[in-house]
Design a protein around this motif. Structure first.
Motif, PDB file in Angstrom:
ATOM      1  N   SER A 362       0.815  -1.215   0.000  1.00 14.84           N
ATOM      2  CA  SER A 362       0.000   0.000   0.000  1.00 14.84           C
ATOM      3  C   SER A 362       0.849   1.266   0.000  1.00 14.84           C
ATOM      4  CB  SER A 362      -0.929   0.000   1.215  1.00 14.84           C
ATOM      5  OG  SER A 362      -0.178   0.054   2.417  1.00 14.84           O
ATOM      6  N   LEU A 363       2.140   1.117   0.298  1.00 10.38           N
ATOM      7  CA  LEU A 363       3.031   2.272   0.356  1.00 10.38           C
ATOM      8  C   LEU A 363       3.822   2.471  -0.924  1.00 10.38           C
ATOM      9  CD1 LEU A 363       4.469   1.652   3.945  1.00 10.38           C
ATOM     10  CD2 LEU A 363       2.511   3.069   3.303  1.00 10.38           C
ATOM     11  N   LEU A 364       3.838   1.451  -1.780  1.00  7.51           N
ATOM     12  CA  LEU A 364       4.623   1.510  -3.014  1.00  7.51           C
ATOM     13  C   LEU A 364       3.713   1.578  -4.228  1.00  7.51           C
ATOM     14  CD1 LEU A 364       7.261  -1.255  -2.189  1.00  7.51           C
ATOM     15  CD2 LEU A 364       7.506   1.211  -1.889  1.00  7.51           C
ATOM     16  N   ARG A 365       4.236   2.118  -5.285  1.00  7.19           N
ATOM     17  CA  ARG A 365       3.484   2.189  -6.536  1.00  7.19           C
ATOM     18  C   ARG A 365       3.342   0.795  -7.123  1.00  7.19           C
ATOM     19  NH1 ARG A 365       5.151   5.680 -11.944  1.00  7.19           N
ATOM     20  NH2 ARG A 365       3.381   5.028 -13.223  1.00  7.19           N
ATOM     21  N   SER A 366       2.140   0.454  -7.555  1.00  5.71           N
ATOM     22  CA  SER A 366       1.886  -0.875  -8.101  1.00  5.71           C
ATOM     23  C   SER A 366       2.531  -1.034  -9.474  1.00  5.71           C
ATOM     24  CB  SER A 366       0.377  -1.118  -8.227  1.00  5.71           C
ATOM     25  OG  SER A 366       0.123  -2.342  -8.879  1.00  5.71           O
ATOM     26  N   PRO A 367       3.180  -2.200  -9.735  1.00  6.11           N
ATOM     27  CA  PRO A 367       3.763  -2.442 -11.058  1.00  6.11           C
ATOM     28  C   PRO A 367       2.730  -2.899 -12.087  1.00  6.11           C
ATOM     29  CG  PRO A 367       4.161  -4.324  -9.653  1.00  6.11           C
ATOM     30  CD  PRO A 367       3.454  -3.310  -8.804  1.00  6.11           C
ATOM     31  N   LYS A 368       1.483  -3.076 -11.656  1.00  4.87           N
ATOM     32  CA  LYS A 368       0.446  -3.573 -12.554  1.00  4.87           C
ATOM     33  C   LYS A 368      -0.041  -2.457 -13.484  1.00  4.87           C
ATOM     34  CE  LYS A 368      -1.310  -6.406  -8.742  1.00  4.87           C
ATOM     35  NZ  LYS A 368      -2.481  -6.662  -7.886  1.00  4.87           N
ATOM     36  N   ASP A 369      -0.567  -2.867 -14.631  1.00  2.00           N
ATOM     37  CA  ASP A 369      -1.235  -1.917 -15.506  1.00  2.00           C
ATOM     38  C   ASP A 369      -2.525  -1.449 -14.848  1.00  2.00           C
ATOM     39  OD1 ASP A 369      -0.212  -1.657 -18.543  1.00  2.00           O
ATOM     40  OD2 ASP A 369       0.386  -3.590 -17.713  1.00  2.00           O
ATOM     41  N   VAL A 370      -2.748  -0.144 -14.846  1.00  3.80           N
ATOM     42  CA  VAL A 370      -3.977   0.407 -14.287  1.00  3.80           C
ATOM     43  C   VAL A 370      -5.056   0.367 -15.363  1.00  3.80           C
ATOM     44  CG1 VAL A 370      -5.077   2.407 -13.245  1.00  3.80           C
ATOM     45  CG2 VAL A 370      -2.685   1.888 -12.726  1.00  3.80           C
ATOM     46  N   ILE A 371      -6.086  -0.448 -15.125  1.00  2.00           N
ATOM     47  CA  ILE A 371      -7.167  -0.609 -16.090  1.00  2.00           C
ATOM     48  C   ILE A 371      -8.354   0.221 -15.606  1.00  2.00           C
ATOM     49  CG2 ILE A 371      -8.647  -2.255 -17.296  1.00  2.00           C
ATOM     50  CD1 ILE A 371      -6.598  -4.418 -16.532  1.00  2.00           C
ATOM     51  N   PRO A 372      -8.837   1.185 -16.392  1.00  3.68           N
ATOM     52  CA  PRO A 372      -9.926   2.058 -15.949  1.00  3.68           C
ATOM     53  C   PRO A 372     -11.193   1.286 -15.592  1.00  3.68           C
ATOM     54  CG  PRO A 372      -8.912   2.898 -17.959  1.00  3.68           C
ATOM     55  CD  PRO A 372      -8.362   1.522 -17.739  1.00  3.68           C
ATOM     56  N   TYR A 373     -11.847   1.712 -14.523  1.00  3.69           N
ATOM     57  CA  TYR A 373     -13.167   1.220 -14.112  1.00  3.69           C
ATOM     58  C   TYR A 373     -13.189  -0.262 -13.727  1.00  3.69           C
ATOM     59  CZ  TYR A 373     -14.116   5.428 -16.852  1.00  3.69           C
ATOM     60  OH  TYR A 373     -14.080   6.692 -17.367  1.00  3.69           O
ATOM     61  N   GLN A 374     -12.028  -0.843 -13.369  1.00  2.96           N
ATOM     62  CA  GLN A 374     -12.001  -2.268 -13.005  1.00  2.96           C
ATOM     63  C   GLN A 374     -12.131  -2.491 -11.500  1.00  2.96           C
ATOM     64  OE1 GLN A 374     -11.144  -5.391 -14.711  1.00  2.96           O
ATOM     65  NE2 GLN A 374     -11.718  -4.493 -16.646  1.00  2.96           N
ATOM     66  N   SER A 375     -12.267  -1.426 -10.726  1.00  2.13           N
ATOM     67  CA  SER A 375     -12.371  -1.559  -9.282  1.00  2.13           C
ATOM     68  C   SER A 375     -13.675  -0.935  -8.785  1.00  2.13           C
ATOM     69  CB  SER A 375     -11.177  -0.886  -8.606  1.00  2.13           C
ATOM     70  OG  SER A 375     -11.124   0.486  -8.969  1.00  2.13           O
ATOM     71  N   PRO A 376     -14.113  -1.264  -7.560  1.00  2.00           N
ATOM     72  CA  PRO A 376     -15.314  -0.635  -7.002  1.00  2.00           C
ATOM     73  C   PRO A 376     -15.095   0.860  -6.785  1.00  2.00           C
ATOM     74  CG  PRO A 376     -14.696  -2.606  -5.774  1.00  2.00           C
ATOM     75  CD  PRO A 376     -13.549  -2.292  -6.679  1.00  2.00           C
ATOM     76  N   GLY A 377     -16.185   1.610  -6.693  1.00  2.00           N
ATOM     77  CA  GLY A 377     -16.030   3.034  -6.450  1.00  2.00           C
ATOM     78  C   GLY A 377     -17.311   3.821  -6.642  1.00  2.00           C
TER      79      GLY A 377
END
Length: 402
Positions: A362-377
């Protein structure tokens, strides 16, 4: 009906991989219309369209492996095997390792092997079609670019370990049947092999050449014993004068002996598990000659990591009282607060699972590709009348809107 529901591709997400820029990778069998990635690629397929199907197929195929005489379940099973071995003066201990096994499993040949095993064990041949769908649809997203793995199995796919095991069982049967009769013992844990053979170092090299000549995609490296000693998995073997094998815990030279600090803000149960796991490993993997030395090392390491208690004595496991099977409660660990809540829940047979308040991830930048709208919110939908609807969803925003 439950089987069909478990394979339903609901809430599917795009598989993705980890790593640096594509040009920094070095070797793999991945292909896209524009780029070729080379390297050992680890793909997260959790939640992908074929994830639940792959888990179901893997469960069926798992019943087909582990029935050979070479099978090693884990280090403790290996110790049980070692206790029955007596090394002769003309015999040598060697370990073999397959280079990049997962990405070098030949899919076409492996599907044929799986089909034969399914028929022999009374399973429907239709599982081959399902497996083919899982294996040949290994696409993933990497830095905004889609790739397709054209051969081998994806590290991260539920079917990958069992397929690799099936292939190795077939390979070793062929290798031992067609090779020179110098092998007296052959035990394998996935792609790691412990072997005892008759001969010299030249014999070992000749046998490695034989292994590497069987299939163009499967290549082995090897390590011979030194001073009648050889590590395998996390076990160190040492031949005694009478030929029996002494065994103790093996640590790689790069091992740092660093574990979860006793002063860290974790539930006491988590901290105690560090002590328990190290002590149990020592008692399970060491013989009587090496146990005291290993326990002394464990005591030293625990103190280095802030643990002040002495090593617990080995006790017999008592009978557990029957408990009601209920959904566990997941709580963030806050000393003096949530542990008291857990005590109350335990009285009504509800198990409490404590999680850290914060993690390094949670403190480091994720190495994963950020895919729009794939998470709750929270989302907003504008209307042609000028008004807007604002809502919140626990599902992915993409699924809620589209």
């Amino acid at each position: 009906m439950e089987t069909f529901l478990s394979t339903d591709p609901t809430l599917s997400v795009i598989p993705f991989t980890y790593g640096k820029k594509a040009g920094c990778l070095s070797t793999c069998g991945c292909l896209s219309p524009f780029l070729v990635l080379r390297g050992i690629v680890i793909v997260s397929q959790i939640g992908s369209p074929s994830y639940h199907l792959a888990k179901h197929v893997a469960g069926v195929l798992q019943t087909l492996v582990g029935k050979t005489t070479s099978f090693v379940k884990d280090s403790r099973h290996f110790i049980d095997i070692v206790k029955t071995i007596k090394l002769e003066p003309e015999e040598i201990m060697v370990s073999f390792d397959v280079e990049s096994l997962f990405t070098n499993v030949p899919l076409r040949e492996c599907l044929g092997i799986v089909k034969t095993k399914l028929v022999e064990n009374g399973h429907p041949e239709g599982y081959v079609t399902l497996l083919e769908h899982c294996l040949e649809g290994n696409y993933f997203l990497y830095h905004g670019q889609f790739y397709l793995q054209v051969d081998g199995v994806a590290m991260g796919s539920p079917v990958a370990p069992v397929i690799a095991n099936i292939w190795m069982e077939h390979f070793e049967e062929l290798a031992l049947r067609s090779g020179p009769p110098v092998i007296t013992l052959w035990k394998r844990y996935v792609d790691d092999v412990f072997c005892i053979l008759r001969g010299s170092s030249d014999t070992v090299e000749q046998f490695v050449d034989h292994l590497n000549s069987i299939h163009p995609k499967v290549k082995f490296t090897f390590e011979m014993e030194s001073d009648r000693s050889l590590p395998f998995l996390d076990v160190k073997l040492k031949a005694k004068p009478d030929g029996t094998l002494a065994h103790s815990v093996y640590r790689k030279p790069t091992h740092t002996d660093r574990y979860l600090q006793a002063s860290s803000h974790h539930h006491p149960r988590h901290l105690q598990s560090v002590v328990t796991s190290l002590v149990n490993r020592a008692r399970d993997l060491c013989d009587s000659e090496h146990l005291d030395k290993e326990l002394a090392h464990v005591q030293k390491v625990l103190r280095k990591n802030g643990y002040l208690q002495t090593i617990p004595r080995k006790t017999k496991k008592g009978e557990r009282h029957p408990q009601v099977d209920r959904q566990p409660a997941f709580l963030p660990y806050v000393k003096g607060i949530t542990d008291k809540v857990g005590s109350v829940l335990r009285k009504v047979s509800i198990k409490t699972v404590y999680t850290p308040l914060s993690k390094v991830a949670s403190l480091l930048r994720s190495p994963k590709d950020v895919i729009p709208y794939q998470s709750p919110g929270v989302y907003k939908i504008d209307c042609s009348c000028g008004s807007a609807y604002i809502g919140q969803t626990k599902r992915s925003v993409q699924e809620r809107i589209y």
